[in-house]
Design a protein around this motif. Structure first.
Motif, PDB file in Angstrom:
ATOM      1  N   PRO A 239       0.826  -1.224   0.000  1.00 20.07           N
ATOM      2  CA  PRO A 239       0.000   0.000   0.000  1.00 20.07           C
ATOM      3  C   PRO A 239       0.850   1.260   0.000  1.00 20.07           C
ATOM      4  O   PRO A 239       1.864   1.359   0.683  1.00 20.07           O
ATOM      5  CB  PRO A 239      -0.826  -0.129   1.284  1.00 20.07           C
ATOM      6  CG  PRO A 239      -0.057  -1.069   2.152  1.00 20.07           C
ATOM      7  CD  PRO A 239       0.658  -2.005   1.242  1.00 20.07           C
ATOM      8  N   GLU A 241       0.448   5.804  -0.156  1.00 17.90           N
ATOM      9  CA  GLU A 241      -0.435   6.838   0.386  1.00 17.90           C
ATOM     10  C   GLU A 241      -1.696   6.964  -0.451  1.00 17.90           C
ATOM     11  O   GLU A 241      -2.797   7.153   0.091  1.00 17.90           O
ATOM     12  CB  GLU A 241       0.308   8.174   0.439  1.00 17.90           C
ATOM     13  CG  GLU A 241      -0.536   9.297   1.020  1.00 17.90           C
ATOM     14  CD  GLU A 241       0.248  10.596   1.157  1.00 17.90           C
ATOM     15  OE1 GLU A 241      -0.387  11.652   1.401  1.00 17.90           O
ATOM     16  OE2 GLU A 241       1.493  10.556   1.022  1.00 17.90           O
ATOM     17  N   THR A 243      -3.129   4.551  -2.090  1.00 21.91           N
ATOM     18  CA  THR A 243      -3.959   3.393  -1.766  1.00 21.91           C
ATOM     19  C   THR A 243      -4.754   3.633  -0.494  1.00 21.91           C
ATOM     20  O   THR A 243      -5.955   3.359  -0.424  1.00 21.91           O
ATOM     21  CB  THR A 243      -3.081   2.143  -1.611  1.00 21.91           C
ATOM     22  OG1 THR A 243      -2.324   1.926  -2.803  1.00 21.91           O
ATOM     23  CG2 THR A 243      -3.930   0.919  -1.324  1.00 21.91           C
ATOM     24  N   TRP A 244      -4.091   4.176   0.530  1.00 25.17           N
ATOM     25  CA  TRP A 244      -4.778   4.430   1.798  1.00 25.17           C
ATOM     26  C   TRP A 244      -5.887   5.466   1.629  1.00 25.17           C
ATOM     27  O   TRP A 244      -6.955   5.350   2.252  1.00 25.17           O
ATOM     28  CB  TRP A 244      -3.780   4.898   2.856  1.00 25.17           C
ATOM     29  CG  TRP A 244      -2.784   3.866   3.281  1.00 25.17           C
ATOM     30  CD1 TRP A 244      -1.435   3.959   3.256  1.00 25.17           C
ATOM     31  CD2 TRP A 244      -3.070   2.563   3.821  1.00 25.17           C
ATOM     32  NE1 TRP A 244      -0.844   2.819   3.740  1.00 25.17           N
ATOM     33  CE2 TRP A 244      -1.836   1.941   4.092  1.00 25.17           C
ATOM     34  CE3 TRP A 244      -4.238   1.863   4.097  1.00 25.17           C
ATOM     35  CZ2 TRP A 244      -1.745   0.656   4.622  1.00 25.17           C
ATOM     36  CZ3 TRP A 244      -4.153   0.585   4.622  1.00 25.17           C
ATOM     37  CH2 TRP A 244      -2.915  -0.004   4.884  1.00 25.17           C
ATOM     38  N   ARG A 245      -5.659   6.455   0.802  1.00 21.63           N
ATOM     39  CA  ARG A 245      -6.707   7.472   0.601  1.00 21.63           C
ATOM     40  C   ARG A 245      -7.925   6.878  -0.108  1.00 21.63           C
ATOM     41  O   ARG A 245      -9.062   7.250   0.182  1.00 21.63           O
ATOM     42  CB  ARG A 245      -6.146   8.661  -0.186  1.00 21.63           C
ATOM     43  CG  ARG A 245      -5.138   9.487   0.607  1.00 21.63           C
ATOM     44  CD  ARG A 245      -4.732  10.745  -0.127  1.00 21.63           C
ATOM     45  NE  ARG A 245      -3.807  11.547   0.654  1.00 21.63           N
ATOM     46  CZ  ARG A 245      -4.166  12.420   1.603  1.00 21.63           C
ATOM     47  NH1 ARG A 245      -5.454  12.613   1.866  1.00 21.63           N
ATOM     48  NH2 ARG A 245      -3.251  13.113   2.256  1.00 21.63           N
ATOM     49  N   LEU A 261      -8.626   3.676   7.486  1.00 17.82           N
ATOM     50  CA  LEU A 261      -7.696   3.042   6.552  1.00 17.82           C
ATOM     51  C   LEU A 261      -7.928   1.543   6.398  1.00 17.82           C
ATOM     52  O   LEU A 261      -7.197   0.888   5.658  1.00 17.82           O
ATOM     53  CB  LEU A 261      -6.248   3.272   7.018  1.00 17.82           C
ATOM     54  CG  LEU A 261      -5.816   4.728   7.149  1.00 17.82           C
ATOM     55  CD1 LEU A 261      -4.399   4.807   7.665  1.00 17.82           C
ATOM     56  CD2 LEU A 261      -5.943   5.443   5.810  1.00 17.82           C
ATOM     57  N   ASP A 297     -10.629  -3.613   3.176  1.00 17.41           N
ATOM     58  CA  ASP A 297     -11.225  -2.333   2.811  1.00 17.41           C
ATOM     59  C   ASP A 297     -12.738  -2.459   2.775  1.00 17.41           C
ATOM     60  O   ASP A 297     -13.310  -3.509   3.093  1.00 17.41           O
ATOM     61  CB  ASP A 297     -10.671  -1.850   1.466  1.00 17.41           C
ATOM     62  CG  ASP A 297     -11.002  -2.798   0.317  1.00 17.41           C
ATOM     63  OD1 ASP A 297     -11.836  -3.707   0.507  1.00 17.41           O
ATOM     64  OD2 ASP A 297     -10.426  -2.640  -0.775  1.00 17.41           O
ATOM     65  N   ILE A 328       3.376  -0.577   9.099  1.00 19.65           N
ATOM     66  CA  ILE A 328       2.258   0.334   8.846  1.00 19.65           C
ATOM     67  C   ILE A 328       1.923   1.149  10.088  1.00 19.65           C
ATOM     68  O   ILE A 328       1.982   2.388  10.081  1.00 19.65           O
ATOM     69  CB  ILE A 328       1.027  -0.448   8.354  1.00 19.65           C
ATOM     70  CG1 ILE A 328       1.350  -1.159   7.032  1.00 19.65           C
ATOM     71  CG2 ILE A 328      -0.160   0.479   8.190  1.00 19.65           C
ATOM     72  CD1 ILE A 328       0.219  -2.011   6.508  1.00 19.65           C
ATOM     73  N   LEU A 335       1.416   6.218   5.488  1.00 21.06           N
ATOM     74  CA  LEU A 335       0.108   6.706   5.905  1.00 21.06           C
ATOM     75  C   LEU A 335      -0.044   8.190   5.577  1.00 21.06           C
ATOM     76  O   LEU A 335       0.921   8.958   5.656  1.00 21.06           O
ATOM     77  CB  LEU A 335      -0.095   6.494   7.409  1.00 21.06           C
ATOM     78  CG  LEU A 335      -0.041   5.050   7.917  1.00 21.06           C
ATOM     79  CD1 LEU A 335      -0.337   5.013   9.409  1.00 21.06           C
ATOM     80  CD2 LEU A 335      -1.010   4.163   7.158  1.00 21.06           C
ATOM     81  N   MET A 352      -6.958   2.900  11.693  1.00 20.98           N
ATOM     82  CA  MET A 352      -7.590   1.614  11.426  1.00 20.98           C
ATOM     83  C   MET A 352      -8.514   1.288  12.592  1.00 20.98           C
ATOM     84  O   MET A 352      -8.350   1.839  13.685  1.00 20.98           O
ATOM     85  CB  MET A 352      -6.543   0.511  11.255  1.00 20.98           C
ATOM     86  CG  MET A 352      -5.648   0.699  10.055  1.00 20.98           C
ATOM     87  SD  MET A 352      -4.472  -0.673   9.873  1.00 20.98           S
ATOM     88  CE  MET A 352      -3.520  -0.083   8.467  1.00 20.98           C
ATOM     89  N   ASN A 363      -2.980   5.185  15.685  1.00 21.12           N
ATOM     90  CA  ASN A 363      -3.537   4.844  14.382  1.00 21.12           C
ATOM     91  C   ASN A 363      -4.422   3.610  14.431  1.00 21.12           C
ATOM     92  O   ASN A 363      -4.673   2.993  13.399  1.00 21.12           O
ATOM     93  CB  ASN A 363      -2.408   4.629  13.367  1.00 21.12           C
ATOM     94  CG  ASN A 363      -1.561   5.855  13.154  1.00 21.12           C
ATOM     95  OD1 ASN A 363      -0.393   5.881  13.524  1.00 21.12           O
ATOM     96  ND2 ASN A 363      -2.152   6.888  12.557  1.00 21.12           N
TER      97      ASN A 363
END
Length: 489
Positions: A239, A241, A243-245, A261, A297, A328, A335, A352, A363
């Motif tokens: 992943p 940044e 991908t996380w968005r 996330l 996700d 992560i 992130l 998460m 996080n």
């Protein structure tokens, strides 16, 4: 007419045969003053000693070895020792009586005979019919004409199967030899899919495909490794940044949970107890397992996974030592930076979500404990659990498609790890790109979806969770149905 010889006397012994008695009682039956020491003997008896298997005036004891079982009979008054040359010998005691020794090598002889047994067939007639019989040569081509039946058999559509075959075929093609013809890449992939889809034993697939059991074992092991190596960069890349968005945007749209996330959870995959493993794989659910730790996700796809932890390890410890926790949550290099929640001004880090089996970190959010909950905390717990359920849905969808994960996998743990990883990437590969199936104002039973075990949270995690509580009660973050779902109109 000569008189018949007298029956031998059994001085100092019970009339019951000694080999029918427990070892402790056999020791009590030994004559007083007899010195008996157990030693290792050569397979051949002494040349001047009678060699019998049923000595009349003797007492015997069973000595067990790692690969053989010798029965040694000791005569009354016999003493054992070593001669000057170092060979084992039998020395008679002052009574002048000899020791009889008999050796039974039935276990060793049986093993030797099996290893020297000539094969009745070079290739069994059942396997010789492989080219014109079996599932691949008869059923497979008929299934391709019926999309629904093919997908029920392989768990993939015809187009998905053909596309995957093009991706991995180069690593599944082997050279034909003068001895036999190599199994095609298409059949190797079909055998592997049938094993993953049903969890059938290798022996069952052996009769279906007319392929040897050992050959099927190698096919499944090799193909699962290739599937992971080829599909992981495509359907589950590392992943970034961006991908996380995209994941956070999906949770905002589907579950009304901003800056999320992914949902974190662990799954125990049942395995047969590995040899010499003790209780390392024995989990709190009272079976042996390896742990699959995953982040999912909003589309019920895996973002990141970690496979292979002992079943006895708790979810919190697995996460902390996994690549998900190390790269992560702790490093946080990929992130996104903290940003304000929609409609607010204070920056809040991306997080998460998990259940209470995990720690509360900067996080990583978890629900409040059930005790002394007010309306604000109950709403937060409901909305977090509503979003977190996607990871449980992901595990359920994958296990229903690849039924091998619902059985006890009786293979080496390294092979089990490869099977789990192959199932995860195949799940992402076959999963359609849609989110309309996810959570439409469903009411959650908080007593069932939340694990209420208590762990001490971090101060920063508490502050971030409190900020979410205030946001969900504000006009910018509240949703119309949240009060009805917690029973507070």
């Amino acid at each position: 007419m000569a008189p018949s010889p007298a029956a031998p006397a059994t001085v100092g012994y019970n009339c019951t045969p000694s080999h029918h008695l427990p070892y402790a009682e056999q020791r009590q039956m030994e004559p007083a003053g007899a010195a008996v020491t157990t030693q290792t003997f050569s397979p051949q008896p002494p040349t001047n000693t009678p060699y019998t298997t049923t000595p009349p005036d003797s007492h015997f004891r069973i000595a067990r070895g790692s690969k053989r079982m010798d029965r040694c009979w000791y005569a009354e008054g016999a003493t054992l020792g070593d001669n000057a040359e170092g060979d084992n010998d039998v020395r008679a005691s002052n009574t002048g009586k000899h020791m009889f020794k008999g050796v039974t090598d039935s276990v060793t002889d049986s093993h030797t005979n099996r290893s020297r047994r000539h094969r009745q067939y070079w290739v069994h007639p059942i396997l010789q019919a492989h080219d014109h019989a079996g599932v691949f040569n008869n059923l497979y081509h008929d299934l391709q004409r019926y999309e629904e039946k093919f997908q029920a058999f392989c768990r993939l559509s015809v187009a998905q199967f053909d596309n995957l075959l093009q991706i991995i075929a180069v690593d599944l093609i082997f050279q034909d030899t003068q001895m036999r013809k190599a199994i095609s890449a298409e059949e190797r992939l079909l055998i592997t899919f049938r094993f993953l889809a049903t969890g059938e034993s290798y022996a069952s697939l052996h009769f279906q495909f007319r392929v040897g059991v050992t050959t099927i074992s190698g096919i499944v092991r090799c193909t699962c490794v290739v599937i992971w190596q080829k599909l992981q960069p495509r359907v589950m890349p590392s992943p970034t940044e961006e991908t996380w968005r995209q994941v956070a945007a999906g949770f905002q749209t589907v579950a009304n949970f901003p800056h999320c996330l992914g949902a974190v959870d662990g799954k125990h995959v049942r395995v047969q107890q590995p040899p010499h493993s003790g209780s390392r794989y024995y989990n709190y659910k009272i079976f042996f397992s390896v742990v699959l730790m995953a982040v999912a996700d909003a589309n019920c796809k895996f973002v990141a996974i970690d496979v292979g932890a002992y079943g006895s390890t708790g979810d919190s410890r697995v996460l902390q030592t996994s690549q998900i926790g190390l790269q992560i949550l702790r490093a946080g290099d990929t992130l996104p930076e903290a940003e304000p929640l929609p409609g607010s001004t204070d920056p809040v880090p991306f997080v998460m979500i998990s259940d209470e089996a995990f720690p509360l970190l900067q996080n990583l959010l978890r629900p409040y404990p059930r005790r002394e909950l007010d309306t604000r905390k109950r709403i937060f717990d409901f909305r977090l659990s509503r979003a977190r359920r996607v990871v449980e849905c992901t595990f359920g969808i994958m296990s229903s498609q690849w039924c091998v994960l619902g059985t006890t996998i009786k293979l080496d743990v390294r092979t089990v790890d490869n099977i789990i990883k192959a199932c995860c990437v195949l799940h992402n590969y076959a999963r359609p790109e849609r989110t309309d199936e996810i959570i439409e104002n469903q009411q959650a039973n908080l007593d069932n979806v939340v694990n209420w075990d208590f762990q001490s949270p971090s101060n920063l995690g508490v502050a971030i969770r409190d900020h979410y509580v205030d946001y969900f009660m504000s006009p910018e973050g509240a949703v119309p149905w949240q009060y009805a779902c917690v029973g507070d109109e």
